[in-house]
Design an enzyme around this catalytic site. Structure first.
Site, PDB file in Angstrom:
ATOM      1  N   MET A  30      12.474  24.207-153.236  1.00  0.00           N
ATOM      2  CA  MET A  30      11.484  24.693-154.176  1.00  0.00           C
ATOM      3  C   MET A  30      11.946  24.218-155.953  1.00  0.00           C
ATOM      4  SD  MET A  30       9.766  27.972-152.535  1.00  0.00           S
ATOM      5  CE  MET A  30      11.027  29.182-152.617  1.00  0.00           C
ATOM      6  N   LEU A  33      17.645  23.283-158.565  1.00  0.00           N
ATOM      7  CA  LEU A  33      18.380  22.811-157.582  1.00  0.00           C
ATOM      8  C   LEU A  33      19.775  23.179-158.157  1.00  0.00           C
ATOM      9  CD1 LEU A  33      16.987  19.292-156.636  1.00  0.00           C
ATOM     10  CD2 LEU A  33      16.599  21.427-155.559  1.00  0.00           C
ATOM     11  N   HIS A  37      22.035  22.525-152.804  1.00  0.00           N
ATOM     12  CA  HIS A  37      21.062  21.530-152.564  1.00  0.00           C
ATOM     13  C   HIS A  37      21.738  20.038-152.627  1.00  0.00           C
ATOM     14  CE1 HIS A  37      18.374  24.722-154.162  1.00  0.00           C
ATOM     15  NE2 HIS A  37      17.670  24.255-153.006  1.00  0.00           N
ATOM     16  N   GLN A  61       4.509  31.768-149.656  1.00  0.00           N
ATOM     17  CA  GLN A  61       5.677  32.214-148.970  1.00  0.00           C
ATOM     18  C   GLN A  61       6.166  33.311-149.747  1.00  0.00           C
ATOM     19  OE1 GLN A  61       8.208  28.647-149.021  1.00  0.00           O
ATOM     20  NE2 GLN A  61      10.065  29.926-149.170  1.00  0.00           N
ATOM     21  N   LYS A 149      22.313  29.606-145.768  1.00  0.00           N
ATOM     22  CA  LYS A 149      22.272  30.851-146.505  1.00  0.00           C
ATOM     23  C   LYS A 149      20.895  31.675-145.901  1.00  0.00           C
ATOM     24  CE  LYS A 149      20.901  31.392-150.335  1.00  0.00           C
ATOM     25  NZ  LYS A 149      19.748  32.055-150.506  1.00  0.00           N
ATOM     26  N   ASP A 150      20.038  30.849-145.676  1.00  0.00           N
ATOM     27  CA  ASP A 150      18.705  31.341-145.386  1.00  0.00           C
ATOM     28  C   ASP A 150      18.515  31.049-143.660  1.00  0.00           C
ATOM     29  OD1 ASP A 150      17.330  31.869-147.944  1.00  0.00           O
ATOM     30  OD2 ASP A 150      17.816  29.767-148.082  1.00  0.00           O
ATOM     31  N   SER A 186      19.024  29.403-155.854  1.00  0.00           N
ATOM     32  CA  SER A 186      18.138  29.091-157.306  1.00  0.00           C
ATOM     33  C   SER A 186      17.967  30.680-157.949  1.00  0.00           C
ATOM     34  CB  SER A 186      16.751  28.509-156.990  1.00  0.00           C
ATOM     35  OG  SER A 186      16.982  27.400-156.273  1.00  0.00           O
ATOM     36  N   ARG A 187      17.654  31.630-157.252  1.00  0.00           N
ATOM     37  CA  ARG A 187      17.741  32.861-157.942  1.00  0.00           C
ATOM     38  C   ARG A 187      18.974  33.430-158.794  1.00  0.00           C
ATOM     39  NH1 ARG A 187      14.508  33.441-153.323  1.00  0.00           N
ATOM     40  NH2 ARG A 187      12.447  33.975-153.938  1.00  0.00           N
TER      41      ARG A 187
HETATM   42  O1  PAF Z   1      14.466  27.407-148.636  1.00  0.00           O
HETATM   43  C1  PAF Z   1      13.401  26.823-149.493  1.00  0.00           C
HETATM   44  O2  PAF Z   1      13.508  26.429-150.537  1.00  0.00           O
HETATM   45  C2  PAF Z   1      11.942  27.175-148.906  1.00  0.00           C
HETATM   46  O3  PAF Z   1      11.846  28.131-148.124  1.00  0.00           O
HETATM   47  C3  PAF Z   1      11.612  25.707-148.304  1.00  0.00           C
HETATM   48  C4  PAF Z   1      12.329  25.451-147.085  1.00  0.00           C
HETATM   49  C5  PAF Z   1      11.655  24.714-149.304  1.00  0.00           C
HETATM   50  C6  PAF Z   1      10.147  25.879-147.945  1.00  0.00           C
HETATM   51  O4  PAF Z   1       9.036  26.236-149.173  1.00  0.00           O
END
Ligand code: PAF
Length: 279
Positions: A30, A33, A37, A61, A149-150, A186-187
């Site tokens: 998203m 970066l 990333h 999302q 992380k996610d 990113s946050r």
């Molecule tokens: O992890 C992210 O940045 C987002 O959830 C993704 C996988 C790009 C989907 O929008």
């Protein structure tokens, strides 16, 4: 490095590369970066003939409209980073390009989707699954790279690949951390200096939880973490859960190999997540 804004051009590019027998590595992002990333892009570069990255802030999302509005956008810097990492193509669609009409799709990820992020961010994983599926259909990757992380997102994407029978290999990549232990996100760019100073506490406590896992139960560790955060003046714990890294279901009693600690914390307005393998 090629930049495409349309699905048609991007898909045609991927189809032609595949026809020529080339392998495609894909990193969905998203934007905004960071080095995390970058590490995915570098790995994708090493393992594939072609590297495609997407930058798309996916509105469906976000369960919090303010979070969407304030999501950091740093396109020029992102493109420089991707160029340096050796990315071949960046797909930069608009919202209308991705969603010309309303989408009605309801994924059922069973118990994987109902816990932790799924419980606290209703609709989030459905939005992630819809966009990731669509991005896979456009970029046609052999491999797609996701950060740990996610961790729950990674589990959901693996499940999506099973449900939809997608011919793509999901490659999990380790969490990148700042020197003080803060998980790259990113946050983080939106943290106030005060909150940024407080943020290393999260990984500090996760490491203490990992130490305790040798001789404490899940309940004892969860209690410890809650207590530590209740005494913190700036950080607000949303959840700390010990769950199996395989099926994400909560663990009770003794900690077993593969069990993990998952945490979500508010640092002011900014919600941070992190995790650690306990044993
Ligand atoms: O992890 C992210 O940045 C987002 O959830 C993704 C996988 C790009 C989907 O929008």
């Amino acid at each position: 490095m090629i930049l495409f804004e349309t699905i048609k051009e991007t898909r045609e590019y991927s189809v032609s590369k595949r026809k020529n027998g080339l392998s495609i590595g894909f990193i969905p992002t998203m934007g905004a970066l960071h080095e995390g990333h970058l590490s995915l892009a570098i790995r994708a570069r090493a393992e594939n003939d072609i590297v495609i990255c997407s930058i798309f802030v996916n509105p469906i999302q976000f369960n919090n409209p303010e979070d969407l509005k304030k999501y950091p956008r740093t396109l020029d810097q992102d493109l420089k980073m991707l160029e340096l990492a050796g990315c071949d193509l960046v797909f930069l669609p608009s919202v209308d390009e991705m969603y010309p009409e309303e989408i009605h799709k309801d994924y059922d990820f069973g118990t994987l989707g109902g816990v932790m992020e799924g419980a606290f961010r209703p609709g989030h994983f459905n939005g992630v699954a819809i966009v990731v599926h669509k991005l896979f259909e456009i970029t046609l990757p052999h491999r797609a790279y996701f950060g740990e992380k996610d961790y729950q997102q990674l589990a959901i994407v693996k499940e999506l690949v099973k449900i939809e029978n997608l011919p793509v290999e999901i490659i999990p990549c380790p969490i990148s951390r700042e020197q003080d232990g803060v998980a790259m996100s990113s946050r983080n760019a939106r943290l106030t200096p005060e909150m940024r100073n407080a943020a290393p506490f999260i990984f500090h406590i996760l490491k203490q939880a990992r130490k305790m896992a040798q001789d404490h139960t899940a309940e004892q560790i969860e209690e410890f973490v809650k207590l530590k955060f209740s005494g913190h003046l700036l950080l607000d714990l949303e959840y700390f859960t010990i769950a199996s890294g395989h099926d994400l279901q909560a663990v009770s009693g003794k900690i077993s190999p593969g069990d993990m600690g998952f945490i979500a914390v508010f640092a002011g307005e900014i919600r941070l997540i992190d995790n650690i393998q306990l044993i």
